[in-house]
Write a protein that holds these residues in place. Structure first.
Motif, PDB file in Angstrom:
ATOM      1  N   THR A 135      26.342   7.537 -14.899  1.00 55.23           N
ATOM      2  CA  THR A 135      25.128   7.614 -14.099  1.00 55.23           C
ATOM      3  C   THR A 135      24.981   6.349 -13.260  1.00 55.23           C
ATOM      4  O   THR A 135      25.531   5.290 -13.599  1.00 55.23           O
ATOM      5  N   THR A 161      24.689   9.677  -4.957  1.00 48.04           N
ATOM      6  CA  THR A 161      23.835  10.083  -3.837  1.00 48.04           C
ATOM      7  C   THR A 161      24.269   9.388  -2.552  1.00 48.04           C
ATOM      8  O   THR A 161      24.332  10.021  -1.484  1.00 48.04           O
ATOM      9  N   LYS A 172      21.696  19.951  -4.905  1.00 50.63           N
ATOM     10  CA  LYS A 172      21.727  19.261  -6.195  1.00 50.63           C
ATOM     11  C   LYS A 172      21.192  20.239  -7.240  1.00 50.63           C
ATOM     12  O   LYS A 172      20.007  20.581  -7.213  1.00 50.63           O
ATOM     13  N   GLN A 221      17.711  17.896 -10.534  1.00 51.66           N
ATOM     14  CA  GLN A 221      17.245  16.544 -10.248  1.00 51.66           C
ATOM     15  C   GLN A 221      16.299  16.123 -11.362  1.00 51.66           C
ATOM     16  O   GLN A 221      15.286  16.791 -11.608  1.00 51.66           O
ATOM     17  N   THR A 222      16.619  15.045 -12.037  1.00 52.71           N
ATOM     18  CA  THR A 222      15.719  14.530 -13.069  1.00 52.71           C
ATOM     19  C   THR A 222      15.145  13.192 -12.637  1.00 52.71           C
ATOM     20  O   THR A 222      15.645  12.537 -11.726  1.00 52.71           O
ATOM     21  N   ASP A 251      16.840  12.557  -4.701  1.00 46.28           N
ATOM     22  CA  ASP A 251      18.180  12.310  -4.177  1.00 46.28           C
ATOM     23  C   ASP A 251      18.438  13.071  -2.884  1.00 46.28           C
ATOM     24  O   ASP A 251      19.040  12.537  -1.949  1.00 46.28           O
ATOM     25  N   ASP A 264      17.363  21.191  -3.942  1.00 47.74           N
ATOM     26  CA  ASP A 264      17.771  21.104  -5.335  1.00 47.74           C
ATOM     27  C   ASP A 264      17.346  22.374  -6.066  1.00 47.74           C
ATOM     28  O   ASP A 264      16.430  23.074  -5.655  1.00 47.74           O
ATOM     29  N   PRO A 300      19.601  16.706 -18.056  1.00 42.30           N
ATOM     30  CA  PRO A 300      18.825  17.900 -17.720  1.00 42.30           C
ATOM     31  C   PRO A 300      18.303  18.701 -18.906  1.00 42.30           C
ATOM     32  O   PRO A 300      17.118  19.056 -18.948  1.00 42.30           O
ATOM     33  N   SER A 316      24.459  15.786 -11.709  1.00 38.09           N
ATOM     34  CA  SER A 316      23.587  14.843 -12.419  1.00 38.09           C
ATOM     35  C   SER A 316      24.424  14.137 -13.469  1.00 38.09           C
ATOM     36  O   SER A 316      25.029  14.793 -14.318  1.00 38.09           O
TER      37      SER A 316
END
Length: 236
Positions: A19, A24, A45, A48-49, A58, A73, A83, A119
């Motif tokens: 991560t 991005t 995407k 997205q979290t 992002d 997303d 996620p 992600s």
């Protein structure tokens, strides 16, 4: 970067060795470089979290930097977690793999390239059924994956593990991108870059540290020079 520009397929999946490695920023740079060639590019995407609905997230950052209009997303979750864990804690439903596939195919009808930003890493689960970004990539036989890696210590192991995971699944790797390359690299970073450049998977480029601080016009002007890629414009 590799000598001759690397051609990218219609669907390009962007993953990282970890991560916060620059996925991005890399997605935005890929979009800007492809659009500079005249290609129509969409960005998707799946999950997205760590963002609320009103925030740009992002995909908003890609839109700001690359000027890409078609950015979306599949679902947004507030907690900055993987996620599945975030969805469980929030009581939210995650889209199924088939939903992501349908969204990407719909975008591919109207665009030359669809960039799919994952992600976390390649094997982070996207839904409650155990499906990962690798499984999503495998749904598109002609797709290829761009792996974003760090510059410093530990990146060689993480990069090779990610490439091995792709290889055993029969998923093509389009190339590697160093997500943040310092102005004054250390000996370790220089040696890492030399090692990565000698792999059979091409090193597409190294994005300069601080590139995210550029405005959109500056970013779009510089991005084509950072990456050794070319598009494969589809006949629509």
């Amino acid at each position: 970067m590799s000598g001759a520009p690397v051609g990218l397929p219609a669907v390009v999946v962007v993953t990282g060795t970890d991560t916060d490695v620059g996925k991005t920023l890399t997605t935005a740079a890929l979009a800007a470089a492809l659009q500079a060639e005249g290609a129509a590019v969409a960005v998707y995407k799946p999950v997205q979290t760590g963002v609320v609905a009103a925030e740009a997230g992002d995909v908003g950052e890609v839109r700001r930097l690359a000027g890409t209009v078609a950015c979306s997303d599949g679902v947004r979750l507030v907690l900055p977690m993987a996620p599945v864990a975030a969805a469980v804690r929030e009581g939210a439903a995650l889209p199924a793999l088939v939903d992501h596939v349908a969204a990407i195919r719909g975008l591919a009808v109207r665009h030359d390239h669809v960039l799919v930003e994952g992600s976390g890493g390649l094997l982070v689960e996207l839904d409650g059924e155990g499906n990962t970004l690798a499984d999503l990539a495998a749904e598109f036989p002609d797709a290829a994956v761009v792996v974003v890696c760090r510059s410093g210590l530990g990146t060689l192991n993480h990069t090779m593990l990610t490439l091995e995971a792709l290889a055993v699944r029969g998923i093509a790797a389009a190339g590697l991108v160093v997500g943040s390359w310092p102005r004054e690299p250390s000996m370790v970073e220089l040696d890492n870059a030399e090692f990565l450049a000698q792999l059979t998977v091409p090193l597409l480029g190294r994005l300069p540290a601080g590139a995210s601080r550029l405005n959109g016009a500056q970013f779009r002007a510089a991005a084509p020079g950072w990456l050794g890629i070319r598009g494969g414009l589809a006949q629509r």
